[in-house]
Design a protein around this motif. Sequence first.
Motif, mmCIF file in Angstrom:
data_model
loop_
_atom_site.group_PDB
_atom_site.id
_atom_site.type_symbol
_atom_site.label_atom_id
_atom_site.label_comp_id
_atom_site.label_asym_id
_atom_site.label_seq_id
_atom_site.Cartn_x
_atom_site.Cartn_y
_atom_site.Cartn_z
ATOM 1 N N TRP A 1 6.426 -9.773 -5.986
ATOM 2 C CA TRP A 1 6.382 -9.390 -4.588
ATOM 3 C C TRP A 1 5.629 -8.077 -4.466
ATOM 4 C CZ3 TRP A 1 8.325 -4.758 -2.890
ATOM 5 C CH2 TRP A 1 9.250 -4.113 -3.709
ATOM 6 N N GLN A 2 5.032 -7.884 -3.297
ATOM 7 C CA GLN A 2 4.404 -6.606 -3.005
ATOM 8 C C GLN A 2 4.398 -6.390 -1.501
ATOM 9 O OE1 GLN A 2 0.512 -7.254 -4.797
ATOM 10 N NE2 GLN A 2 -0.400 -7.440 -2.771
ATOM 11 N N ALA A 3 4.426 -5.141 -1.110
ATOM 12 C CA ALA A 3 4.387 -4.764 0.299
ATOM 13 C C ALA A 3 4.020 -3.288 0.376
ATOM 14 C CB ALA A 3 5.731 -5.012 0.970
ATOM 15 N N THR A 4 3.559 -2.873 1.535
ATOM 16 C CA THR A 4 3.207 -1.476 1.762
ATOM 17 C C THR A 4 4.155 -0.888 2.788
ATOM 18 O OG1 THR A 4 0.882 -1.929 1.300
ATOM 19 C CG2 THR A 4 1.367 0.091 2.501
ATOM 20 N N VAL A 5 4.770 0.236 2.431
ATOM 21 C CA VAL A 5 5.633 0.949 3.370
ATOM 22 C C VAL A 5 4.906 2.214 3.809
ATOM 23 C CG1 VAL A 5 7.791 0.046 2.426
ATOM 24 C CG2 VAL A 5 6.875 2.184 1.551
ATOM 25 N N ILE A 6 5.343 2.761 4.920
ATOM 26 C CA ILE A 6 4.759 4.004 5.422
ATOM 27 C C ILE A 6 5.838 5.075 5.364
ATOM 28 C CG2 ILE A 6 3.651 5.146 7.372
ATOM 29 C CD1 ILE A 6 2.587 2.369 8.184
ATOM 30 N N SER A 7 5.551 6.159 4.658
ATOM 31 C CA SER A 7 6.522 7.239 4.495
ATOM 32 C C SER A 7 6.717 7.978 5.815
ATOM 33 C CB SER A 7 6.042 8.217 3.421
ATOM 34 O OG SER A 7 4.959 8.994 3.923
ATOM 35 N N ALA A 8 7.719 8.827 5.851
ATOM 36 C CA ALA A 8 7.992 9.638 7.041
ATOM 37 C C ALA A 8 6.800 10.531 7.378
ATOM 38 C CB ALA A 8 9.244 10.481 6.818
ATOM 39 N N GLU A 9 6.006 10.849 6.371
ATOM 40 C CA GLU A 9 4.826 11.692 6.572
ATOM 41 C C GLU A 9 3.596 10.871 6.948
ATOM 42 O OE1 GLU A 9 6.625 11.848 3.514
ATOM 43 O OE2 GLU A 9 7.921 13.335 4.457
ATOM 44 N N GLY A 10 3.756 9.546 7.059
ATOM 45 C CA GLY A 10 2.636 8.681 7.435
ATOM 46 C C GLY A 10 1.800 8.174 6.276
ATOM 47 N N GLU A 11 2.220 8.453 5.058
ATOM 48 C CA GLU A 11 1.490 8.013 3.870
ATOM 49 C C GLU A 11 1.833 6.560 3.544
ATOM 50 O OE1 GLU A 11 1.377 9.063 -0.920
ATOM 51 O OE2 GLU A 11 2.448 10.387 0.452
ATOM 52 N N GLU A 12 0.798 5.763 3.228
ATOM 53 C CA GLU A 12 1.025 4.375 2.837
ATOM 54 C C GLU A 12 1.363 4.318 1.346
ATOM 55 O OE1 GLU A 12 -1.943 1.570 4.013
ATOM 56 O OE2 GLU A 12 -1.829 2.160 6.119
ATOM 57 N N ILE A 13 2.433 3.603 1.035
ATOM 58 C CA ILE A 13 2.902 3.494 -0.353
ATOM 59 C C ILE A 13 3.018 2.021 -0.710
ATOM 60 C CG2 ILE A 13 4.767 4.063 -1.958
ATOM 61 C CD1 ILE A 13 5.533 6.313 0.109
ATOM 62 N N ALA A 14 2.265 1.602 -1.728
ATOM 63 C CA ALA A 14 2.320 0.214 -2.190
ATOM 64 C C ALA A 14 3.507 0.045 -3.126
ATOM 65 C CB ALA A 14 1.023 -0.151 -2.901
ATOM 66 N N LEU A 15 4.349 -0.947 -2.834
ATOM 67 C CA LEU A 15 5.508 -1.252 -3.671
ATOM 68 C C LEU A 15 5.313 -2.628 -4.280
ATOM 69 C CD1 LEU A 15 8.405 -0.139 -1.296
ATOM 70 C CD2 LEU A 15 7.296 1.197 -3.090
ATOM 71 N N THR A 16 5.760 -2.786 -5.506
ATOM 72 C CA THR A 16 5.659 -4.082 -6.174
ATOM 73 C C THR A 16 6.934 -4.335 -6.974
ATOM 74 O OG1 THR A 16 4.648 -3.149 -8.162
ATOM 75 C CG2 THR A 16 3.147 -3.897 -6.428
ATOM 76 N N GLY A 17 7.142 -5.594 -7.275
ATOM 77 C CA GLY A 17 8.271 -5.980 -8.107
ATOM 78 C C GLY A 17 8.072 -7.402 -8.584
#
Length: 132
Positions: free
Chosen positions: A48-64
């Motif tokens: 799985w993978q998805a992109t979250v947006i941090s409180a600071e507006g930074e995009e963070i790619a997550l995988t598992g």
Amino acid sequence: MSEFTVTRTLNASRERVWQALTQPSHFEGWLPAKPGTAMLDVRTGGSWQATVISAEGEEIALTGRYDEVSEPDRLVMTVPGDVVTAITLTSAPDGTTQIAYTFDVDESMHAMVAESVDDVLGRVSKVLAGTA
């Protein structure tokens, strides 16, 4: 390290909870991920993978990855930090679902893990309420 399980009850059928955990649009709702970024290959050996947006507006790619998939009652998957979690769904006679998250984590992390699971399940509950 020690096995630690957090068990809660969700007001939805096991099949609906399974869908919330395994369908991209629902997954994006509770992760919460940027719309259109969740790609789920829900099968043993899938990922799985998805992109979250941090409180600071930074995009963070997550995988598992999915280590075990047994629809509609068990998912064993990795979450960020390569932590393995087993998710077990059990139907209750009243139409609710018991969900159990099991982690193998250091005892000092148990309270933080329980808080994190409660946060995630709060978002899962909102997704389920919207899919009723």
